[in-house]
Design an enzyme around this catalytic site. Structure first.
Site, short mmCIF file in Angstrom:
data_model
loop_
_atom_site.label_atom_id
_atom_site.label_comp_id
_atom_site.label_asym_id
_atom_site.label_seq_id
_atom_site.Cartn_x
_atom_site.Cartn_y
_atom_site.Cartn_z
N ILE A 157 -47.11 63.69 11.78
CA ILE A 157 -46.69 65.01 12.25
C ILE A 157 -47.84 66.02 12.32
O ILE A 157 -47.70 67.08 12.91
CB ILE A 157 -45.49 65.60 11.44
CG1 ILE A 157 -45.87 65.83 9.97
CG2 ILE A 157 -44.26 64.73 11.58
CD1 ILE A 157 -44.84 66.69 9.22
N TYR A 190 -48.52 73.79 -3.31
CA TYR A 190 -47.40 73.10 -2.65
C TYR A 190 -46.39 74.13 -2.11
O TYR A 190 -46.01 74.09 -0.94
CB TYR A 190 -46.74 72.13 -3.64
CG TYR A 190 -45.40 71.61 -3.20
CD1 TYR A 190 -45.28 70.68 -2.16
CD2 TYR A 190 -44.22 72.04 -3.83
CE1 TYR A 190 -44.04 70.21 -1.77
CE2 TYR A 190 -42.98 71.57 -3.45
CZ TYR A 190 -42.89 70.65 -2.41
OH TYR A 190 -41.66 70.19 -2.02
N LYS A 219 -45.38 74.96 1.80
CA LYS A 219 -44.01 74.82 2.31
C LYS A 219 -43.53 76.16 2.89
O LYS A 219 -42.86 76.20 3.93
CB LYS A 219 -43.07 74.36 1.20
CG LYS A 219 -43.30 72.95 0.70
CD LYS A 219 -42.93 71.87 1.70
CE LYS A 219 -41.45 71.73 1.92
NZ LYS A 219 -41.13 70.60 2.84
N TRP A 235 -35.12 70.00 -7.20
CA TRP A 235 -35.01 68.92 -8.20
C TRP A 235 -34.34 67.68 -7.60
O TRP A 235 -33.33 67.18 -8.09
CB TRP A 235 -34.24 69.39 -9.43
CG TRP A 235 -34.89 70.47 -10.23
CD1 TRP A 235 -35.78 71.40 -9.80
CD2 TRP A 235 -34.67 70.73 -11.63
NE1 TRP A 235 -36.13 72.24 -10.84
CE2 TRP A 235 -35.46 71.85 -11.97
CE3 TRP A 235 -33.88 70.14 -12.62
CZ2 TRP A 235 -35.49 72.38 -13.25
CZ3 TRP A 235 -33.90 70.69 -13.90
CH2 TRP A 235 -34.70 71.78 -14.21
#
Ligand SMILES: NC(=O)c1ccc[n+]([C@@H]2O[C@H](COP(=O)([O-])OP(=O)(O)OC[C@H]3O[C@@H](n4cnc5c(N)ncnc54)[C@H](OP(=O)(O)O)[C@@H]3O)[C@@H](O)[C@H]2O)c1
Length: 307
Positions: free
Chosen positions: A37, A125, A129, A150
């Protein structure tokens, strides 16, 4: 529906793939190698060739600690990858269903996070995102960004599989008790995503935008671990006699994690009629499935770095 699922070989992707096929959809699930991607040409070629009616993006760079030292890799997949998918989807006038994370929040709130709460990631991270979310909003009107937390399931590396594995060998397991969130079953999440896509397909429109979906209820990692061990006892002898609560300070990691990251899921209930199941109920089903599949112990130890 002819659906393209990216990241279809990951923990969520495999559930999406399975569930979509069970529901009678025609699914294309390219591997990372078949469609990277981060490469817009590869994305365009694949979409042009297969003409999906929608795309579900479960591909991501998910190694929370490693992201701190591999920032450009995390951003390439989680930001540029999302931008590429959004641009190509916009060219083909097809919607994109994107999976995002509770780690876009800083964990300072004392009540479940709403979709409208400002993001404020505390690690690379989460930053990558959040940047991916922004790219999708900028480039494609017809999108759903579904944040979850989670995540665990029968496939891949996750907390549940690691606890089950450790429970076979260790008497004492130390687990942090001052981080709270909502465990989410990958199969439940896959069903929620496909149900949103099906509603769009049936009605030709839905309320596009950002949503939250996670298991119902809030726990600490420690309570989650204790419940996993308790449920494992139903299926076999467990060596673990104590799950020891420790603090985040006792277990330093490269990346900081939000202390509280439960997500409010009322909007998805209102707009799509999707109601998350209680986390304990879904965990029970997953553990049963794991023992039936006999896959519980063939994973490598969880290093608390996958989100
Ligand atoms: N795991 C959690 O606790 C958690 C919590 C909240 C949100 N989420 C989100 O949920 C989604 C699914 O997570 P997961 O746990 O299923 O992740 P996962 O098991 O790590 O799977 C990610 C998949 O993405 C693929 N991928 C990575 N880079 C790619 C690229 N450049 N092009 C194409 N594919 C690529 C990987 O393929 P390779 O393995 O071949 O590289 C893998 O199949 C992600 O968006 C994640 O951010 C996860």
């Amino acid at each position: 529906m002819n659906i393209l699922i990216t990241g279809g070989h990951g923990q969520l992707g495999r559930e999406l793939w399975q569930e979509a096929r069970t529901r009678g959809h025609d699914v294309k699930v390219p591997s990372h190698r078949q469609m990277d991607i981060t490469n817009i040409k590869a994305v365009r070629n694949f979409i042009d060739r297969h003409q999906p009616v929608c795309v579900i993006n479960a591909a991501a760079y998910t190694q929370v600690d490693k992201a701190e030292i591999e920032e450009s890799c995390a951003f390439a997949v989680n930001k540029t990858g999302c931008k590429n998918l959004a641009q190509v989807c916009a060219e083909g006038k097809i919607p994109l269903f994107q999976v995002s994370t509770d780690y876009v929040f800083d964990g300072q709130k004392k009540a479940p996070y709403l979709e409208s709460d400002p993001v404020s990631p505390i690690g690379v991270y989460g930053l990558s995102k959040a940047a991916g979310e922004t790219e999708i909003r900028l480039n494609l009107r017809k999108h759903i960004i579904l944040r979850t937390s989670w995540l665990y399931g029968v496939y891949g590396q996750n907390f549940v599989r690691t606890m089950l594995k450790l429970s076979g060998t260790k008497e004492n397991i130390r687990v942090v008790s001052d981080q709270y969130g909502s465990p989410t079953s990958a199969v439940d999440l896959a069903i929620a995503i496909l149900s949103m896509a099906e509603q769009w397909h049936q009605h030709s429109s839905v309320a596009w935008g950002t949503y939250h979906y996670c298991g119902q209820g809030i726990v600490s990692w420690h309570e989650f671990a204790e419940t996993i061990i308790e449920l494992a006892r139903r299926y076999r002898d467990v060596k673990t006699t104590r799950v020891e609560p420790i603090t985040t300070a006792d277990f330093p990691t490269k990346a900081k994690r939000p202390a509280f990251s439960a997500l409010d899921c009322n909007l998805i209930k209102t707009n799509f009629g999707i109601k998350p199941k209680p986390w304990r109920e879904s965990l029970q089903l997953t553990i049963r499935r794991l023992y039936e599949l006999k896959e519980a112990f063939d994973c490598t130890p969880h290093d608390n770095s996958l989100r």
